[in-house]
Motif scaffolding. Structure first.
Motif, PDB file in Angstrom:
ATOM      1  N   UNK A 267     -56.483 -18.533 -16.342  1.00 38.19           N
ATOM      2  CA  UNK A 267     -57.797 -17.887 -16.145  1.00 38.19           C
ATOM      3  C   UNK A 267     -58.399 -17.484 -17.481  1.00 38.19           C
ATOM      4  N   UNK A 268     -57.569 -16.870 -18.324  1.00 34.44           N
ATOM      5  CA  UNK A 268     -58.065 -16.412 -19.635  1.00 34.44           C
ATOM      6  C   UNK A 268     -58.606 -17.573 -20.457  1.00 34.44           C
ATOM      7  N   UNK A 269     -57.918 -18.688 -20.450  1.00 28.82           N
ATOM      8  CA  UNK A 269     -58.329 -19.832 -21.260  1.00 28.82           C
ATOM      9  C   UNK A 269     -59.565 -20.522 -20.689  1.00 28.82           C
ATOM     10  N   UNK A 270     -59.674 -20.590 -19.377  1.00 28.57           N
ATOM     11  CA  UNK A 270     -60.858 -21.215 -18.768  1.00 28.57           C
ATOM     12  C   UNK A 270     -62.100 -20.386 -19.070  1.00 28.57           C
ATOM     13  N   UNK A 271     -61.986 -19.063 -18.907  1.00 26.68           N
ATOM     14  CA  UNK A 271     -63.152 -18.183 -19.035  1.00 26.68           C
ATOM     15  C   UNK A 271     -63.321 -17.606 -20.434  1.00 26.68           C
ATOM     16  N   UNK A 272     -62.318 -17.819 -21.289  1.00 23.87           N
ATOM     17  CA  UNK A 272     -62.345 -17.260 -22.640  1.00 23.87           C
ATOM     18  C   UNK A 272     -62.531 -15.743 -22.604  1.00 23.87           C
ATOM     19  N   UNK A 273     -61.683 -15.089 -21.814  1.00 21.59           N
ATOM     20  CA  UNK A 273     -61.686 -13.643 -21.709  1.00 21.59           C
ATOM     21  C   UNK A 273     -60.256 -13.152 -21.884  1.00 21.59           C
TER      22      UNK A 273
END
Length: 277
Positions: free
Chosen positions: A32-38
């Protein structure tokens, strides 16, 4: 109708295995973090039975991987291996969005309590045929360019067939892995290790085999039901031919009704319709 795969054939593309992998919090959060860059401190699965659900039917009302983070943001992640006619995938996200919003608001809550939500479809095909590895959608004004609705609802479609140097390296490697390529990089290698560990797990294998047998049973029941319907249609057609032949031979309506097991009124109506009475 898709063939039900043997356990040994399953890959990350298969819904059952993907859901099991996503139960690994560390891997799910990193994806999730890598897809959304969060950056996320922690994710939780609010309701295991609802969140991680083995879904055979595309009309299922359950979300596949449904998680929340520490701020209340909601993420739904789905593996999609078949495109749908008539813009079906886009309409599916609309339906899922409604489900998520109903889940987030308790009765009497104000709309301000709705937290940001992200519906992420990982597709093994290019859903929009534009060659992009990722498509991000948010609601925008048609008349005023650049004006967003800011309802904080985001839909993302990843395309395992696409590639771009602008993508995060882990996501590029992940999409190649989903597309059947070798595991590259620490994150995707960790995913691959999880896949292999799950496939060695005897209880998970038994779970899949039980589900597969149940699905086969349901399909067989559907075929038998269809064959019985066909036989019944055949019987009705033969009965109709018999009734018409008896009418042509001048057999009394009451006699025909008795042997055909229908009403005299039905015989009369049929005779008139075919100009035999």
């Amino acid at each position: 109708m898709k063939r039900i795969k043997d356990w040994e054939e399953l890959t990350i593309q298969d819904n059952f295995l993907f859901l099991k992998v996503m139960q690994n919090k560390r891997l799910c959060q990193h994806l999730i973090e890598k897809i959304l860059q969060i950056k996320i401190v922690e994710i939780t699965y609010p309701d295991t039975e609802k969140s991680i659900d083995v879904r055979w039917d595309s009309k299922s009302v359950r979300l596949d991987v449904y998680v929340k983070d520490e701020t209340g943001r909601v993420y739904d992640i789905e593996m999609q291996c078949e495109n749908e006619a008539n813009n079906g995938l886009a309409k599916r996200t609309r339906y899922y969005q409604g489900m998520i919003d109903m889940e987030l608001l308790n009765k009497g809550d104000v709309y301000d309590n709705l937290k940001p939500s992200y519906i992420i479809f990982i597709c093994t095909f290019d859903a929009f045929a534009k060659g992009r590895p990722m498509y991000t959608f948010r609601n925008r004004c048609v008349e005023e360019e650049g004006l967003e609705l800011n309802d904080e609802a985001t839909k993302i479609f990843l395309n395992s067939k696409g590639d771009s140097e602008a993508l995060d390296p882990d996501i590029r490697a992940f999409l190649r892995y989903v597309d059947g390529k070798a595991a590259e990089g620490a994150f995707v290698q960790a995913l691959d290790t999880e896949v292999k560990a799950i496939k060695q797990h005897k209880e998970t294998r038994r779970e899949y085999m039980t589900l597969a047998m149940e699905l086969k049973r349901q399909r067989q029941f559907g075929r038998e039901e269809g064959r019985e319907e066909g036989r019944e249609e055949g019987r009705k057609e033969e009965r109709l031919k018999m009734i018409l032949a008896m009418l042509q031979d001048g057999v009394a309506k009451e006699t025909i009704a008795k042997y055909a097991k229908v009403s005299v009124d039905y015989i009369t109506e049929l005779g008139k319709k075919n100009h035999l009475l």
